[in-house]
Design a protein around this motif. Structure first.
Motif, PDB file in Angstrom:
ATOM      1  N   GLY A  51       5.992  77.143 -41.197  1.00  0.00           N
ATOM      2  CA  GLY A  51       6.037  78.591 -41.317  1.00  0.00           C
ATOM      3  C   GLY A  51       5.426  79.307 -40.131  1.00  0.00           C
ATOM      4  N   GLY A  52       4.352  78.760 -39.592  1.00  0.00           N
ATOM      5  CA  GLY A  52       3.701  79.371 -38.435  1.00  0.00           C
ATOM      6  C   GLY A  52       4.299  78.952 -37.113  1.00  0.00           C
ATOM      7  N   GLY A  53       5.158  77.942 -37.149  1.00  0.00           N
ATOM      8  CA  GLY A  53       5.827  77.494 -35.935  1.00  0.00           C
ATOM      9  C   GLY A  53       5.084  76.433 -35.144  1.00  0.00           C
ATOM     10  N   ALA A  54       3.923  76.000 -35.632  1.00  0.00           N
ATOM     11  CA  ALA A  54       3.113  75.064 -34.840  1.00  0.00           C
ATOM     12  C   ALA A  54       3.578  73.619 -34.965  1.00  0.00           C
ATOM     13  CB  ALA A  54       1.652  75.164 -35.267  1.00  0.00           C
ATOM     14  N   THR A  55       4.236  73.290 -36.054  1.00  0.00           N
ATOM     15  CA  THR A  55       4.624  71.897 -36.313  1.00  0.00           C
ATOM     16  C   THR A  55       6.134  71.776 -36.410  1.00  0.00           C
ATOM     17  OG1 THR A  55       2.589  71.537 -37.557  1.00  0.00           O
ATOM     18  CG2 THR A  55       4.361  69.939 -37.865  1.00  0.00           C
ATOM     19  N   THR A  56       6.668  70.776 -35.731  1.00  0.00           N
ATOM     20  CA  THR A  56       8.100  70.486 -35.795  1.00  0.00           C
ATOM     21  C   THR A  56       8.318  68.993 -35.989  1.00  0.00           C
ATOM     22  OG1 THR A  56       8.239  70.253 -33.390  1.00  0.00           O
ATOM     23  CG2 THR A  56       8.724  72.422 -34.301  1.00  0.00           C
ATOM     24  N   TYR A  57       9.389  68.664 -36.665  1.00  0.00           N
ATOM     25  CA  TYR A  57       9.806  67.273 -36.823  1.00  0.00           C
ATOM     26  C   TYR A  57      11.309  67.201 -36.541  1.00  0.00           C
ATOM     27  CZ  TYR A  57       5.419  66.713 -39.404  1.00  0.00           C
ATOM     28  OH  TYR A  57       4.090  66.690 -39.772  1.00  0.00           O
ATOM     29  N   TYR A  58      11.733  66.044 -36.024  1.00  0.00           N
ATOM     30  CA  TYR A  58      13.140  65.864 -35.689  1.00  0.00           C
ATOM     31  C   TYR A  58      13.644  64.535 -36.225  1.00  0.00           C
ATOM     32  CZ  TYR A  58      12.344  69.616 -32.331  1.00  0.00           C
ATOM     33  OH  TYR A  58      12.029  70.822 -31.737  1.00  0.00           O
ATOM     34  N   ALA A  59      14.922  64.502 -36.538  1.00  0.00           N
ATOM     35  CA  ALA A  59      15.577  63.237 -36.811  1.00  0.00           C
ATOM     36  C   ALA A  59      15.638  62.447 -35.508  1.00  0.00           C
ATOM     37  CB  ALA A  59      16.974  63.478 -37.353  1.00  0.00           C
ATOM     38  N   ASP A  60      15.678  61.143 -35.611  1.00  0.00           N
ATOM     39  CA  ASP A  60      15.737  60.311 -34.408  1.00  0.00           C
ATOM     40  C   ASP A  60      16.937  60.691 -33.539  1.00  0.00           C
ATOM     41  OD1 ASP A  60      14.519  57.229 -35.955  1.00  0.00           O
ATOM     42  OD2 ASP A  60      13.457  58.967 -35.136  1.00  0.00           O
ATOM     43  N   SER A  61      18.037  61.058 -34.177  1.00  0.00           N
ATOM     44  CA  SER A  61      19.248  61.410 -33.439  1.00  0.00           C
ATOM     45  C   SER A  61      19.097  62.699 -32.646  1.00  0.00           C
ATOM     46  CB  SER A  61      20.424  61.534 -34.407  1.00  0.00           C
ATOM     47  OG  SER A  61      20.167  62.532 -35.377  1.00  0.00           O
ATOM     48  N   ALA A  62      18.113  63.511 -33.012  1.00  0.00           N
ATOM     49  CA  ALA A  62      17.920  64.809 -32.363  1.00  0.00           C
ATOM     50  C   ALA A  62      16.784  64.816 -31.343  1.00  0.00           C
ATOM     51  CB  ALA A  62      17.648  65.877 -33.412  1.00  0.00           C
ATOM     52  N   LYS A  63      15.902  63.863 -31.425  1.00  0.00           N
ATOM     53  CA  LYS A  63      14.737  63.837 -30.541  1.00  0.00           C
ATOM     54  C   LYS A  63      15.147  63.791 -29.078  1.00  0.00           C
ATOM     55  CE  LYS A  63      11.544  61.627 -33.775  1.00  0.00           C
ATOM     56  NZ  LYS A  63      10.802  60.390 -34.105  1.00  0.00           N
ATOM     57  N   GLY A  64      14.530  64.651 -28.279  1.00  0.00           N
ATOM     58  CA  GLY A  64      14.796  64.678 -26.857  1.00  0.00           C
ATOM     59  C   GLY A  64      15.992  65.507 -26.455  1.00  0.00           C
ATOM     60  N   ARG A  65      16.834  65.888 -27.426  1.00  0.00           N
ATOM     61  CA  ARG A  65      18.022  66.682 -27.116  1.00  0.00           C
ATOM     62  C   ARG A  65      18.015  68.047 -27.799  1.00  0.00           C
ATOM     63  NH1 ARG A  65      22.998  64.994 -28.719  1.00  0.00           N
ATOM     64  NH2 ARG A  65      22.167  64.000 -30.602  1.00  0.00           N
ATOM     65  N   PHE A  66      17.459  68.109 -29.002  1.00  0.00           N
ATOM     66  CA  PHE A  66      17.462  69.351 -29.777  1.00  0.00           C
ATOM     67  C   PHE A  66      16.051  69.931 -29.840  1.00  0.00           C
ATOM     68  CE2 PHE A  66      21.223  68.045 -32.763  1.00  0.00           C
ATOM     69  CZ  PHE A  66      22.019  67.842 -31.643  1.00  0.00           C
ATOM     70  N   THR A  67      15.968  71.247 -29.892  1.00  0.00           N
ATOM     71  CA  THR A  67      14.690  71.927 -30.032  1.00  0.00           C
ATOM     72  C   THR A  67      14.812  73.009 -31.087  1.00  0.00           C
ATOM     73  OG1 THR A  67      14.141  71.536 -27.707  1.00  0.00           O
ATOM     74  CG2 THR A  67      12.871  73.212 -28.882  1.00  0.00           C
ATOM     75  N   ILE A  68      13.941  72.946 -32.086  1.00  0.00           N
ATOM     76  CA  ILE A  68      13.914  73.988 -33.114  1.00  0.00           C
ATOM     77  C   ILE A  68      12.818  74.978 -32.779  1.00  0.00           C
ATOM     78  CG2 ILE A  68      12.348  72.689 -34.625  1.00  0.00           C
ATOM     79  CD1 ILE A  68      13.897  73.868 -37.022  1.00  0.00           C
ATOM     80  N   SER A  69      13.075  76.240 -33.022  1.00  0.00           N
ATOM     81  CA  SER A  69      12.083  77.282 -32.781  1.00  0.00           C
ATOM     82  C   SER A  69      12.294  78.397 -33.799  1.00  0.00           C
ATOM     83  CB  SER A  69      12.196  77.817 -31.348  1.00  0.00           C
ATOM     84  OG  SER A  69      13.473  78.397 -31.139  1.00  0.00           O
ATOM     85  N   ARG A  70      11.352  79.333 -33.825  1.00  0.00           N
ATOM     86  CA  ARG A  70      11.489  80.450 -34.750  1.00  0.00           C
ATOM     87  C   ARG A  70      10.830  81.677 -34.157  1.00  0.00           C
ATOM     88  NH1 ARG A  70       9.213  78.788 -40.245  1.00  0.00           N
ATOM     89  NH2 ARG A  70       9.608  80.978 -40.760  1.00  0.00           N
ATOM     90  N   ASP A  71      11.263  82.826 -34.639  1.00  0.00           N
ATOM     91  CA  ASP A  71      10.683  84.100 -34.256  1.00  0.00           C
ATOM     92  C   ASP A  71      10.389  84.828 -35.561  1.00  0.00           C
ATOM     93  OD1 ASP A  71      10.111  86.698 -33.492  1.00  0.00           O
ATOM     94  OD2 ASP A  71      11.596  86.713 -31.888  1.00  0.00           O
ATOM     95  N   ASN A  72       9.157  84.787 -35.991  1.00  0.00           N
ATOM     96  CA  ASN A  72       8.804  85.364 -37.289  1.00  0.00           C
ATOM     97  C   ASN A  72       8.925  86.883 -37.287  1.00  0.00           C
ATOM     98  OD1 ASN A  72       8.433  82.874 -38.426  1.00  0.00           O
ATOM     99  ND2 ASN A  72       6.211  82.888 -38.233  1.00  0.00           N
ATOM    100  N   ALA A  73       8.792  87.489 -36.126  1.00  0.00           N
ATOM    101  CA  ALA A  73       8.967  88.949 -36.057  1.00  0.00           C
ATOM    102  C   ALA A  73      10.403  89.332 -36.388  1.00  0.00           C
ATOM    103  CB  ALA A  73       8.581  89.446 -34.672  1.00  0.00           C
ATOM    104  N   LYS A  74      11.328  88.429 -36.084  1.00  0.00           N
ATOM    105  CA  LYS A  74      12.746  88.681 -36.367  1.00  0.00           C
ATOM    106  C   LYS A  74      13.213  87.954 -37.613  1.00  0.00           C
ATOM    107  CE  LYS A  74      14.018  89.428 -31.520  1.00  0.00           C
ATOM    108  NZ  LYS A  74      14.888  88.992 -30.393  1.00  0.00           N
ATOM    109  N   ASN A  75      12.316  87.193 -38.227  1.00  0.00           N
ATOM    110  CA  ASN A  75      12.670  86.404 -39.402  1.00  0.00           C
ATOM    111  C   ASN A  75      13.871  85.508 -39.097  1.00  0.00           C
ATOM    112  OD1 ASN A  75      11.588  85.850 -41.918  1.00  0.00           O
ATOM    113  ND2 ASN A  75      12.941  87.232 -43.014  1.00  0.00           N
ATOM    114  N   ALA A  76      13.773  84.789 -37.991  1.00  0.00           N
ATOM    115  CA  ALA A  76      14.899  83.989 -37.522  1.00  0.00           C
ATOM    116  C   ALA A  76      14.436  82.619 -37.037  1.00  0.00           C
ATOM    117  CB  ALA A  76      15.622  84.708 -36.397  1.00  0.00           C
TER     118      ALA A  76
END
Length: 122
Positions: A51-76
């Protein structure tokens, strides 16, 4: 109630990049995640962010290629996908959990978007 709307999918060639977006409305959400479902396969975990954006986890297939992020001000939330492969072809779903911690389990998500198609050609 929370409504989630994904955007940013499309048809790209292998090696290209896409950025998926997920807009949440209704109220602020906690942990968010991205899942995908290919034809004939079960929906699978791709990435999650707390919820705060500090912790992320990825599937092995996504590691190194995908990046998840969020903007709580935009609720996105976003999923930056680089070096796409044909096996990444799937409908990608955004999900929101009532829990603040990042969640890998599909069962801990209460709200789901309608999905956005990502097709990667070889």
């Amino acid at each position: 109630q929370v409504q989630l709307v994904e955007s940013g999918g499309g048809l790209v060639q292998a090696g290209a990049s896409l950025r998926l977006s997920c807009a949440a409305s209704g109220r602020a959400v906690n942990a968010m995640g991205w899942f995908r479902q290919a034809p004939g396969k079960e929906r699978e975990f791709v990435a999650t962010i707390s919820g705060g954006g500090a912790t992320t986890y990825y599937a092995d297939s996504a590691k190194g290629r995908f990046t998840i992020s969020r903007d709580n001000a935009k609720n996105a939330a976003y999923l930056q996908m680089n070096s796409l492969k044909p096996e990444d072809t799937a409908v990608y779903y955004c999900a929101a959990s009532p829990l603040p911690a990042a969640q890998r389990s599909i069962h801990l998500y209460a709200y789901w978007g309608q999905g956005t198609q990502v097709t990667v050609s070889s």
